[in-house]
Scaffold this motif. Structure first.
Motif, mmCIF file in Angstrom:
data_model
loop_
_atom_site.group_PDB
_atom_site.id
_atom_site.type_symbol
_atom_site.label_atom_id
_atom_site.label_comp_id
_atom_site.label_asym_id
_atom_site.label_seq_id
_atom_site.Cartn_x
_atom_site.Cartn_y
_atom_site.Cartn_z
ATOM 1 N N PRO A 76 -22.048 -9.186 -0.481
ATOM 2 C CA PRO A 76 -21.469 -8.238 0.472
ATOM 3 C C PRO A 76 -19.994 -8.523 0.724
ATOM 4 N N LEU A 77 -19.252 -7.462 0.999
ATOM 5 C CA LEU A 77 -17.832 -7.608 1.317
ATOM 6 C C LEU A 77 -17.671 -8.122 2.745
ATOM 7 N N PRO A 78 -16.595 -8.874 3.013
ATOM 8 C CA PRO A 78 -16.344 -9.309 4.389
ATOM 9 C C PRO A 78 -15.973 -8.125 5.267
ATOM 10 N N ALA A 79 -16.208 -8.259 6.553
ATOM 11 C CA ALA A 79 -15.832 -7.203 7.498
ATOM 12 C C ALA A 79 -14.330 -7.230 7.750
ATOM 13 N N CYS A 80 -13.777 -6.077 8.105
ATOM 14 C CA CYS A 80 -12.374 -6.010 8.515
ATOM 15 C C CYS A 80 -12.216 -4.878 9.522
ATOM 16 N N LEU A 81 -11.139 -4.956 10.290
ATOM 17 C CA LEU A 81 -10.866 -3.942 11.310
ATOM 18 C C LEU A 81 -10.602 -2.586 10.680
ATOM 19 N N ALA A 82 -9.796 -2.569 9.611
ATOM 20 C CA ALA A 82 -9.428 -1.300 8.975
ATOM 21 C C ALA A 82 -8.956 -1.548 7.558
ATOM 22 N N ALA A 83 -9.098 -0.536 6.727
ATOM 23 C CA ALA A 83 -8.462 -0.487 5.419
ATOM 24 C C ALA A 83 -7.396 0.597 5.498
ATOM 25 N N LEU A 84 -6.153 0.237 5.215
ATOM 26 C CA LEU A 84 -5.011 1.131 5.375
ATOM 27 C C LEU A 84 -4.336 1.380 4.029
ATOM 28 N N VAL A 85 -4.153 2.645 3.684
ATOM 29 C CA VAL A 85 -3.320 3.009 2.546
ATOM 30 C C VAL A 85 -2.002 3.527 3.093
ATOM 31 N N LEU A 86 -0.901 2.872 2.722
ATOM 32 C CA LEU A 86 0.423 3.270 3.168
ATOM 33 C C LEU A 86 1.045 4.178 2.116
ATOM 34 N N LEU A 87 1.154 5.465 2.416
ATOM 35 C CA LEU A 87 1.761 6.442 1.506
ATOM 36 C C LEU A 87 3.198 6.693 1.950
ATOM 37 N N MET A 88 4.162 6.338 1.095
ATOM 38 C CA MET A 88 5.573 6.469 1.447
ATOM 39 C C MET A 88 6.276 7.432 0.507
ATOM 40 N N ASP A 89 6.928 8.421 1.082
ATOM 41 C CA ASP A 89 7.596 9.475 0.331
ATOM 42 C C ASP A 89 8.820 8.909 -0.393
ATOM 43 N N GLU A 135 -4.882 -11.053 14.546
ATOM 44 C CA GLU A 135 -5.488 -12.369 14.724
ATOM 45 C C GLU A 135 -6.644 -12.329 15.716
ATOM 46 N N ALA A 136 -6.711 -11.265 16.544
ATOM 47 C CA ALA A 136 -7.820 -11.125 17.484
ATOM 48 C C ALA A 136 -8.977 -10.339 16.875
ATOM 49 N N SER A 137 -8.836 -9.973 15.606
ATOM 50 C CA SER A 137 -9.848 -9.137 14.964
ATOM 51 C C SER A 137 -10.210 -9.746 13.610
ATOM 52 N N ASP A 138 -10.865 -8.940 12.781
ATOM 53 C CA ASP A 138 -11.191 -9.365 11.416
ATOM 54 C C ASP A 138 -10.069 -9.050 10.446
ATOM 55 N N GLY A 139 -8.909 -8.602 10.949
ATOM 56 C CA GLY A 139 -7.777 -8.296 10.088
ATOM 57 C C GLY A 139 -7.903 -6.945 9.414
ATOM 58 N N VAL A 140 -6.904 -6.650 8.586
ATOM 59 C CA VAL A 140 -6.883 -5.373 7.882
ATOM 60 C C VAL A 140 -6.625 -5.613 6.402
ATOM 61 N N ALA A 141 -7.054 -4.651 5.606
ATOM 62 C CA ALA A 141 -6.690 -4.612 4.190
ATOM 63 C C ALA A 141 -5.653 -3.518 4.014
ATOM 64 N N VAL A 142 -4.592 -3.808 3.269
ATOM 65 C CA VAL A 142 -3.473 -2.873 3.133
ATOM 66 C C VAL A 142 -3.069 -2.744 1.670
ATOM 67 N N THR A 143 -2.775 -1.527 1.250
ATOM 68 C CA THR A 143 -2.167 -1.285 -0.054
ATOM 69 C C THR A 143 -1.033 -0.291 0.135
ATOM 70 N N ALA A 144 0.028 -0.399 -0.672
ATOM 71 C CA ALA A 144 1.213 0.448 -0.529
ATOM 72 C C ALA A 144 1.371 1.345 -1.750
ATOM 73 N N ARG A 187 -12.753 1.160 10.108
ATOM 74 C CA ARG A 187 -12.073 2.443 9.967
ATOM 75 C C ARG A 187 -11.330 2.469 8.643
ATOM 76 N N ARG A 188 -11.282 3.638 8.028
ATOM 77 C CA ARG A 188 -10.500 3.849 6.816
ATOM 78 C C ARG A 188 -9.391 4.838 7.150
ATOM 79 N N VAL A 189 -8.155 4.433 6.879
ATOM 80 C CA VAL A 189 -6.998 5.178 7.362
ATOM 81 C C VAL A 189 -5.976 5.361 6.245
ATOM 82 N N VAL A 190 -5.431 6.554 6.151
ATOM 83 C CA VAL A 190 -4.267 6.829 5.319
ATOM 84 C C VAL A 190 -3.081 7.035 6.246
ATOM 85 N N ASP A 191 -2.041 6.238 6.046
ATOM 86 C CA ASP A 191 -0.795 6.377 6.798
ATOM 87 C C ASP A 191 0.243 6.989 5.871
#
Length: 218
Positions: free
Chosen positions: A2-15, A46-55, A118-122
């Protein structure tokens, strides 16, 4: 396994399309990097399970610039920020395929290295879509059906508001278009390159604060 838990997975989309000036391209990079070094963001992670981020940079074609990175501590944030600052511009293609970029982000979220709450696209952009295989509104609907939230920053195309004043109606039109075709979460705006860092930090802090009571929401 199983994958570890995390607060959010964020994809950073930059124009990075041709309408984005060098000043705004650098502002996206620096503002995004600085957010992951900011004490409010670090405290939340640091107060959570952290986030995963890709740019991802996008113009006519979306291109992943940084692979998935787990950020749980201040040092993780500093390393990610340094890596993001080191990525240069790939070119200046004029077209802006926002729908294609959203679908790229949705596919990337399927490869996240953790099990996110949460899964988020920024997405950050200075305009409207001008090309692409899939319209932004259609891509938004497909991501929404998967439970993915899309948040955005609309930024001004003016480099120096003092010498070339921004028409507030122009940015308002961009905001309206993003709300109608792209955003499913919330929208923030940056009226000049120097304001981008504050806008992105506030957006990221708000995203983290949604799950951590007591953290400032920006």
């Amino acid at each position: 396994m199983p994958l570890p838990a995390c607060l959010a997975a964020l994809v950073l989309l930059m124009d990075s399309s041709g309408s984005v000036s060098e000043a705004h391209f650098r502002a996206q990079r620096e503002g995004t990097a600085a957010a992951f070094e900011h004490h409010d963001v670090v405290a939340g992670l640091e107060a959570s399970d952290g986030v995963a981020v890709t740019a991802v940079d996008f113009a006519q074609v979306p291109t992943t610039r940084l692979p998935w990175t787990m950020i749980r501590h201040a040092e993780d944030g500093r390393r990610f920020a340094a890596a993001l600052r080191a990525t240069g511009r790939l070119g200046h293609p004029l077209a802006t395929a926002i729908g294609d970029a959203l679908l790229h982000a949705g596919a990337a979220l399927g490869e996240a290295p953790c099990e996110p709450e949460r899964r988020v696209v920024d997405i950050s952009t200075d305009g409207y879509e001008t090309a692409g295989h899939v319209l932004a509104a259609r891509a938004r609907s497909l991501l929404a059906d998967q439970g993915i939230t899309i948040n955005a920053i609309a930024f001004s195309s003016i480099d120096d508001p003092e010498t070339a004043p921004e028409d507030p109606a122009v940015l308002a039109d961009i905001e309206d278009w993003l709300r109608e075709h792209v955003v499913t979460g919330f929208l923030r705006s940056s009226t000049a390159p120097g304001a981008y860092a504050d806008a992105f930090r506030a957006k990221l802090t708000t995203e983290i604060a949604l799950r951590i009571p007591g953290l400032p929401g920006g």
